[in-house]
Design an enzyme around this catalytic site. Structure first.
Site, PDB file in Angstrom:
ATOM      1  N   HIS A  17       0.853  -1.204   0.000  1.00 12.57           N
ATOM      2  CA  HIS A  17       0.000   0.000   0.000  1.00 12.57           C
ATOM      3  C   HIS A  17       0.879   1.240   0.000  1.00 12.57           C
ATOM      4  O   HIS A  17       1.191   1.821   1.045  1.00 12.57           O
ATOM      5  CB  HIS A  17      -0.930   0.010   1.217  1.00 12.57           C
ATOM      6  CG  HIS A  17      -2.052   0.997   1.102  1.00 12.57           C
ATOM      7  ND1 HIS A  17      -3.372   0.630   0.968  1.00 12.57           N
ATOM      8  CD2 HIS A  17      -2.055   2.357   1.053  1.00 12.57           C
ATOM      9  CE1 HIS A  17      -4.138   1.702   0.863  1.00 12.57           C
ATOM     10  NE2 HIS A  17      -3.344   2.777   0.927  1.00 12.57           N
ATOM     11  N   HIS A 201      -9.932   0.786  -1.783  1.00 15.14           N
ATOM     12  CA  HIS A 201      -9.872   1.374  -0.446  1.00 15.14           C
ATOM     13  C   HIS A 201     -11.252   1.258   0.204  1.00 15.14           C
ATOM     14  O   HIS A 201     -12.276   1.492  -0.437  1.00 15.14           O
ATOM     15  CB  HIS A 201      -9.521   2.860  -0.521  1.00 15.14           C
ATOM     16  CG  HIS A 201      -8.082   3.136  -0.795  1.00 15.14           C
ATOM     17  ND1 HIS A 201      -7.396   2.562  -1.825  1.00 15.14           N
ATOM     18  CD2 HIS A 201      -7.196   3.959  -0.174  1.00 15.14           C
ATOM     19  CE1 HIS A 201      -6.147   3.010  -1.830  1.00 15.14           C
ATOM     20  NE2 HIS A 201      -5.996   3.855  -0.838  1.00 15.14           N
ATOM     21  N   GLU A 204     -12.070   2.746   6.315  1.00 11.89           N
ATOM     22  CA  GLU A 204     -11.216   3.666   7.070  1.00 11.89           C
ATOM     23  C   GLU A 204     -12.058   4.848   7.519  1.00 11.89           C
ATOM     24  O   GLU A 204     -12.511   4.914   8.659  1.00 11.89           O
ATOM     25  CB  GLU A 204     -10.026   4.123   6.239  1.00 11.89           C
ATOM     26  CG  GLU A 204      -9.062   4.991   7.049  1.00 11.89           C
ATOM     27  CD  GLU A 204      -8.032   5.705   6.186  1.00 11.89           C
ATOM     28  OE1 GLU A 204      -6.959   6.043   6.721  1.00 11.89           O
ATOM     29  OE2 GLU A 204      -8.299   5.949   5.000  1.00 11.89           O
ATOM     30  N   ASP A 282       1.298   4.050   2.922  1.00 10.48           N
ATOM     31  CA  ASP A 282       0.282   4.920   2.326  1.00 10.48           C
ATOM     32  C   ASP A 282       0.924   6.059   1.534  1.00 10.48           C
ATOM     33  O   ASP A 282       1.162   5.930   0.340  1.00 10.48           O
ATOM     34  CB  ASP A 282      -0.658   5.435   3.412  1.00 10.48           C
ATOM     35  CG  ASP A 282      -2.043   5.804   2.898  1.00 10.48           C
ATOM     36  OD1 ASP A 282      -2.299   5.628   1.686  1.00 10.48           O
ATOM     37  OD2 ASP A 282      -2.877   6.253   3.703  1.00 10.48           O
ATOM     38  N   ASP A 283       1.207   7.171   2.207  1.00  5.20           N
ATOM     39  CA  ASP A 283       1.795   8.358   1.564  1.00  5.20           C
ATOM     40  C   ASP A 283       2.893   8.929   2.460  1.00  5.20           C
ATOM     41  O   ASP A 283       2.649   9.892   3.197  1.00  5.20           O
ATOM     42  CB  ASP A 283       0.727   9.432   1.325  1.00  5.20           C
ATOM     43  CG  ASP A 283      -0.338   8.997   0.349  1.00  5.20           C
ATOM     44  OD1 ASP A 283      -0.053   8.943  -0.859  1.00  5.20           O
ATOM     45  OD2 ASP A 283      -1.470   8.703   0.800  1.00  5.20           O
TER      46      ASP A 283
END
Length: 343
Positions: A17, A201, A204, A282-283
């Site tokens: 991810h 996704h 969340e 993630d980022d």
């Protein structure tokens, strides 16, 4: 021997991810922006990493705006190749043996000659970086749920054309609160027929109902995040029974306000239920933490043993689309890591 002191960076693992622009090094962002005289907001310069929250749409808009600003510094083919190479280098340094990087080609099409030309560029950069850095790599093409579902079908067909040629999966990203998940089912059927892994996704920002829709309507093989399945025991049982992997990104969960702190991330509950889990960054550009950081924070927050960390690493490898021979090799490496004495 203290079982909690083996090196996390030395633990072999897979990374499933990681978003394309979000993988960029902060220093690279600064250098590319300076090169072109591109003004960056304070949140991406002296106030980095930015203070973020996605508790409401205004907070998500701020997060997305920063992401779009970062994407805008990628102006040349060499910029794209640099980003991919540095992502590979950073992952290898963190112990990753296999990286699946997620990208929405439509976000770059205008500058790079269309979605097909950009996809060709990314796949060539991935092949080059994989060879030169020495890490297995593949691509997940992701649609954007803030765009029309017909755009997602176009991307699913594109992904299908590259199945077996560097693209291993099809995803759906951006704010879960936007669009209707069911409307994207036709795109996921296209990807499913092409033999691609399905990794939307969900679970969340909107909680377990969002994850359930991804499982039932999109036939998810993996859930991007999926962390809040812990709130619905029946859903969690279903996820475990179907061996649907959860791409858990704890640092970003806390940064976006899903959980108040790292100790609140319900990783132990998911592990106790027998869920397949792959920790992901993630980022990193926006959250300031890469792959090894996810393992380190969860070790500290939940007092995980090295045996539990090894189990998480094994799950990440098994949930990947790496070749079976490569999976077997990495699993043996994990056993070797766990068998070593600590300093």
């Amino acid at each position: 021997m203290n079982g909690n002191h083996r090196s996390i960076e030395a633990l072999p693992k897979a990374h499933l991810h990681l978003h394309f622009t979000g993988s960029m090094r902060h220093q690279t962002l600064l250098e590319l922006a300076e090169r072109d005289g591109h003004h960056l907001p304070d949140a991406l310069v002296e106030d980095w990493p930015p203070q973020l929250s996605a508790a409401d749409e205004k907070g998500w808009f701020r997060f997305q705006r920063l992401y779009d600003v970062a994407r805008s510094v990628l102006r040349t083919e060499d910029d794209v190749r640099r980003l991919v190479r540095e992502a590979a280098e950073d992952d290898k340094r963190d112990g990753s043996r296999w990286l699946e990087i997620q990208v929405d080609p439509s976000g770059y099409a205008a500058r790079f000659g269309g979605v097909t030309a950009f996809t060709d560029l990314v796949l060539d950069a991935v092949r080059e970086s994989s060879r030169d850095v020495g890490i297995g790599m593949a691509v997940v093409i992701a649609a954007n749920r803030t765009r029309h579902p017909l755009d997602a079908r176009t991307l699913a067909r594109l992904a299908g054309q590259y199945a077996g040629r560097g693209v291993v999966g099809f995803g759906l990203s951006n704010d879960e609160r936007r669009g209707s998940t069911r409307d994207f089912a036709p795109a996921f059927r296209i990807a499913e027929r092409a033999g691609l892994l399905l990794a939307p996704h969900g679970g969340e920002l909107l909680g377990p109902d969002s994850a359930r829709l991804c499982v039932e309507e999109l036939h998810a093989d993996r859930l991007g995040h999926g962390i809040r399945a812990a709130e619905d025991p029946d859903l969690l049982d279903l996820i475990v029974a179907r061996e649907i992997a959860l791409e858990v990104c704890p640092v970003s969960n806390v940064a976006l306000g899903v959980y108040s702190d790292l100790s609140s991330v319900p990783l132990p509950e998911l592990m106790a239920a027998g869920a397949t889990i792959a920790l992901g960054a993630d980022d990193p550009l926006l959250f300031g933490s890469r792959l090894a950081g996810q393992y380190a924070t969860m070790r500290a927050a939940h007092d995980l043993t090295d045996g539990q960390l090894a189990d998480l690493a094994r799950s990440s490898v098994r949930a990947s689309r790496a070749p079976e021979a490569d999976k077997s090799s990495v699993l043996h490496e994990i056993d070797d890591w766990l068998g070593t004495m600590t300093p």
